[in-house]
Design an enzyme around this catalytic site. Structure first.
Site, PDB file in Angstrom:
ATOM      1  N   ASP A 173      48.917  45.233  36.284  1.00 44.68           N
ATOM      2  CA  ASP A 173      48.582  46.027  37.522  1.00 44.68           C
ATOM      3  C   ASP A 173      48.025  45.079  38.601  1.00 44.68           C
ATOM      4  O   ASP A 173      48.363  45.118  39.692  1.00 44.68           O
ATOM      5  CB  ASP A 173      47.725  47.239  37.113  1.00 44.68           C
ATOM      6  CG  ASP A 173      48.473  48.677  36.933  1.00 44.68           C
ATOM      7  OD1 ASP A 173      49.335  48.830  37.547  1.00 44.68           O
ATOM      8  OD2 ASP A 173      47.886  49.351  36.140  1.00 44.68           O
ATOM      9  N   VAL A 174      46.920  44.186  38.020  1.00 44.71           N
ATOM     10  CA  VAL A 174      46.345  43.427  38.828  1.00 44.71           C
ATOM     11  C   VAL A 174      47.196  42.410  39.422  1.00 44.71           C
ATOM     12  O   VAL A 174      47.371  42.083  40.617  1.00 44.71           O
ATOM     13  CB  VAL A 174      45.067  42.932  38.161  1.00 44.71           C
ATOM     14  CG1 VAL A 174      44.323  41.889  39.046  1.00 44.71           C
ATOM     15  CG2 VAL A 174      43.873  43.916  37.905  1.00 44.71           C
TER      16      VAL A 174
END
Length: 388
Positions: free
Chosen positions: A172-173
């Site tokens: 996600d990051v």
């Protein structure tokens, strides 16, 4: 040359943020830190992470707080005609639109790139999905799914144990950062042409790219990597090794560094041993070399070795808790914690990792309460419509 800084490098840009959970909100927080005006569009029940507890600060999820500073929140129910019209007006006025709904959903509301670009041809529109817009378009886009499906979990854990997820939603990051790279690149094209474009990223593609040498081992070398615990497939030593009171990370990334390590440990003769003279040989013969290094490391504590090895130019480090990691950065003068907002509304947060020589970052708006700026943003949209 003056050391006086100016406004953030993205000051003046308006971001319509239709994203939620992590990848999109992390991306837009970084944009907001750099000066962009980020308007966070939330449903009446709010961003999912508002309910992801514990831990909390003043009864608010710290997960939500960690990725939503410097934004303004407007509540819009896209099923309500008036709210939908406001959302469409916002997107038509934005420089950047970002969303992470399942592919196709925004088109139902006339908020897809093609619809928005008709009224706003300069818009840079970023879409984040889990598995792209093809055969995987209906798959839920959760980081844990991608950690499993991409192969990351097959690499994480002990060789004879079960697979493990990473300690954070790493893809996600990573995808949020990839989205920002695409957005800023598209803005550069817009500077030259006046035209925006559609930027698409997905978690699986980011994962396969971010697995770098591991996916490279397969696609270029025909090797399927497997779990090796904390060991590195191509380097040794590059893992925790035991000192007298616990483990310390030891890294020898090349032959010179290995020589320095051996000198610091008091075993310079290992450098001349044919079994260990090159990285390829050290990696091949790691099971023979490891106990020789461990025998010397057992003579001092990990804190003592940390000082000795750093002085010798050997990369090493203690295995810290999160608290110790933040404190270590603070001790180096990196000032990792910033205060966002003022007074009772102030929220401590982790500093944006980027610094500019002549531009300021901002930390003025604490993460907004749900719909905190709805009236303000609606008034701005109404005024813009009257002026149009």
């Amino acid at each position: 040359m003056s050391d006086q800084k100016t406004a953030g490098p993205l000051a003046g840009l308006v971001v319509a943020d239709f994203s939620r959970i992590l990848a999109g909100p992390y991306a837009t927080m970084l944009l907001a830190d750099m000066g962009a005006e980020v308007i966070k569009v939330e449903s009446p029940i709010g961003d999912d992470t508002r309910t992801w507890v514990p831990p909390v600060r003043d009864e608010v999820s710290t997960y939500y707080l960690s990725i939503n500073r410097n934004k303004k929140s407007i509540v819009l129910d896209l099923k309500d005609p008036d709210d939908l019209a406001a959302a469409q007006r916002l997107a038509a006025r934005a420089d950047i639109v970002i969303e992470n709904f399942r592919p196709g959903l925004m088109a139902r509301f006339g908020l897809d790139y093609e619809s928005i670009a008709e009224a706003n041809p300069g818009v840079v529109y970023a879409s984040i999905s889990g598995f792209g817009t093809g055969a995987g378009k209906d798959y839920p886009g959760y980081d844990l799914m991608v950690q499993a499906i991409s192969g990351l979990m097959s690499l994480t854990g002990s060789p004879d144990g079960q697979p493990f997820r990473a300690g954070i939603s790493v893809f996600d990051v990573m995808t949020g950062m990839h989205a920002n790279i695409g957005i800023l690149s598209a803005l550069n094209v817009r500077h030259a042409t006046g035209k925006g474009q559609h930027v698409e990223v997905n978690l699986l593609a980011s994962a396969l790219s971010g697995l770098v040498n591991q996916t490279g081992a397969y696609v270029a070398g025909g090797t399927v990597p497997t779990r090796m615990g904390n060991a590195h497939p191509s380097l040794f030593p590059y893992e925790p090794l035991p000192a007298s009171d616990g483990e310390i990370i030891i890294i020898a990334g090349n032959d010179v560094q290995f020589s320095r390590l051996c000198e610091a440990l008091g075993v310079p003769e290992l450098v001349e041993d044919e079994r260990f003279a090159t990285n390829a040989n050290r990696t091949k013969n790691r099971e023979e070399l490891r106990p020789l290094l461990e025998a010397e490391l057992a003579k001092r504590t990990k804190a003592e070795w940390f000082e000795v090895l750093l002085a010798a130019g050997v990369a090493s480090g203690p295995i810290n808790t999160i608290a110790e990691g933040v404190q270590f950065a603070d001790g180096l003068g990196l000032a990792p914690v910033v205060e966002v907002g003022e007074g009772d509304a102030m929220v401590p947060s982790i500093r944006n990792p980027i610094t500019f020589s002549s531009s300021d970052l901002r930390y003025d708006l604490p993460p907004p309460t749900l719909g905190e700026h709805t009236d303000e943003i609606r008034a701005w949209l109404d005024a813009e419509e009257e002026d149009a």
